[in-house]
Design an enzyme around this catalytic site. Structure first.
Site, PDB file in Angstrom:
ATOM      1  N   TYR A 153    -111.776 -94.069 -12.748  1.00 49.20           N
ATOM      2  CA  TYR A 153    -111.304 -93.275 -13.894  1.00 49.20           C
ATOM      3  C   TYR A 153    -111.278 -94.137 -15.153  1.00 49.20           C
ATOM      4  O   TYR A 153    -111.765 -93.739 -16.214  1.00 49.20           O
ATOM      5  CB  TYR A 153    -109.911 -92.711 -13.582  1.00 49.20           C
ATOM      6  CG  TYR A 153    -109.364 -91.815 -14.664  1.00 49.20           C
ATOM      7  CD1 TYR A 153    -109.682 -90.457 -14.694  1.00 49.20           C
ATOM      8  CD2 TYR A 153    -108.539 -92.316 -15.664  1.00 49.20           C
ATOM      9  CE1 TYR A 153    -109.180 -89.632 -15.695  1.00 49.20           C
ATOM     10  CE2 TYR A 153    -108.040 -91.501 -16.661  1.00 49.20           C
ATOM     11  CZ  TYR A 153    -108.357 -90.159 -16.675  1.00 49.20           C
ATOM     12  OH  TYR A 153    -107.869 -89.348 -17.672  1.00 49.20           O
ATOM     13  N   VAL A 186     -99.925 -86.859 -20.202  1.00 48.45           N
ATOM     14  CA  VAL A 186     -99.574 -85.495 -20.619  1.00 48.45           C
ATOM     15  C   VAL A 186     -98.802 -84.815 -19.487  1.00 48.45           C
ATOM     16  O   VAL A 186     -99.125 -85.004 -18.309  1.00 48.45           O
ATOM     17  CB  VAL A 186    -100.853 -84.689 -20.945  1.00 48.45           C
ATOM     18  CG1 VAL A 186    -100.503 -83.279 -21.387  1.00 48.45           C
ATOM     19  CG2 VAL A 186    -101.668 -85.398 -22.013  1.00 48.45           C
ATOM     20  N   THR A 188     -98.754 -82.423 -17.491  1.00 44.41           N
ATOM     21  CA  THR A 188     -99.463 -81.333 -16.813  1.00 44.41           C
ATOM     22  C   THR A 188     -98.673 -80.963 -15.555  1.00 44.41           C
ATOM     23  O   THR A 188     -97.913 -81.793 -15.041  1.00 44.41           O
ATOM     24  CB  THR A 188    -100.885 -81.770 -16.427  1.00 44.41           C
ATOM     25  OG1 THR A 188    -100.788 -82.972 -15.677  1.00 44.41           O
ATOM     26  CG2 THR A 188    -101.746 -82.007 -17.644  1.00 44.41           C
TER      27      THR A 188
END
Ligand code: NAD
Length: 254
Positions: A153, A186, A188
């Site tokens: 990532y 974030v 989420t």
């Protein structure tokens, strides 16, 4: 505010999280939003909500991405904004010591090669128009290292950042602005679910965020709308950091 009145905007990964919040924000600012996702259910729902169009597309598939942008121009006459945002962060991407080639290649394909495809097939239309704004989603991990690694990532987002900088420079004199967005963590549903189950893990991460909280998707969407709009007319090839202060911090107050 209707900074994006009648602009045609393509958002990949529009079905969830940052993409979903951005579809709502773009629509509120007057854009015609093309909601792209591999998940038909999520993509169709957001398209309906924002009175936009759903296109099913796997951004890791070159022909599908080419057809996506050609199709948008055929149907809408132009493509003003491309928010290349779809990305994955699977659990089998971990420390380099345990991450296999399969996970590495899958993450690079969906997170980085997809941005290569989206830029490759959006830019020629924008060249013909003499105008366009592209925003590619990188991450704060493209700027900072983490000992709790997700190696593929991190590498994938570093690639997005470097590619964006070079494209921004190459096409700057043709009216095409290309910027990278570097969000901090974030809130989420997936992340919050994980941390609700394990408050100690959440605390370990939050201590690095000067603001002491994760971003709301709408806060990231506001930054994307700015980059997409003419308010950002002198910005290109930038790394636009929206991270609650993480990259500025050495020690943070508790
Ligand atoms: P999310 O998982 O909530 O949403 C991603 C969407 O992309 C989903 O709807 C999914 O179906 C779609 N998608 C996945 N693979 C796809 C493919 N091959 N083709 C088309 N669509 C596909 O993710 P999010 O948290 O909103 O993240 C969006 C972007 O922001 C990603 O690139 C992510 O790496 C990046 N980012 C997220 C955070 C964070 O904390 N959430 C932080 C920094 C950067």
């Amino acid at each position: 505010m209707e900074r994006l009145q009648d602009r045609v905007a393509v958002i990949t990964g529009a079905g969830s999280g940052i993409g979903l919040a951005t579809a709502r924000r773009f629509a509120a600012e007057g854009a015609r939003v093309v909601c792209v996702d591999v998940s038909a259910e999520a993509g169709e729902a957001v398209a309906q909500e924002v009175n936009g169009e759903f296109v099913a597309c796997d951004v890791a598939d070159e022909q599908a991405v080419r057809e996506l942008f050609d199709g948008v121009v055929r149907r809408h006459g132009r493509v003003d904004i491309a928010f290349n945002n779809a990305g994955i962060s699977p659990p089998d991407d971990d420390s380099i010591l345990v991450t296999g080639l399969d996970a590495w290649e899958r993450v690079l394909r969906v997170n980085t090669t997809s941005v290569f495809f989206c830029c490759k097939y959006a830019i020629p239309h924008m060249q013909r128009q003499g105008k366009g704004s592209i925003i590619n989603t990188a991450s704060f991990v493209a700027l900072l290292g983490a000992a709790t690694s997700q190696i593929a990532y991190t590498a994938s987002k570093g690639g997005v950042l470097a590619m964006t900088r070079e494209l921004g420079v190459q096409f700057a004199r043709e009216g095409i602005r290309i910027n990278a967005l570097c969000p901090g963590p974030v809130a989420t549903p997936l992340l919050m679910d994980l941390f609700a189950k394990d408050p100690e893990r959440a605390a370990r991460r939050l201590v690095h965020v000067p603001m002491g909280r994760f971003a709301e998707p709408a806060e990231i969407a506001a930054a994307v709308a700015f980059l997409a709009s003419d308010d950002a007319s002198f910005m290109t090839a930038s790394q636009f950091v929206v991270d609650g202060g993480i990259t500025g911090a050495y020690v943070t107050p508790l």
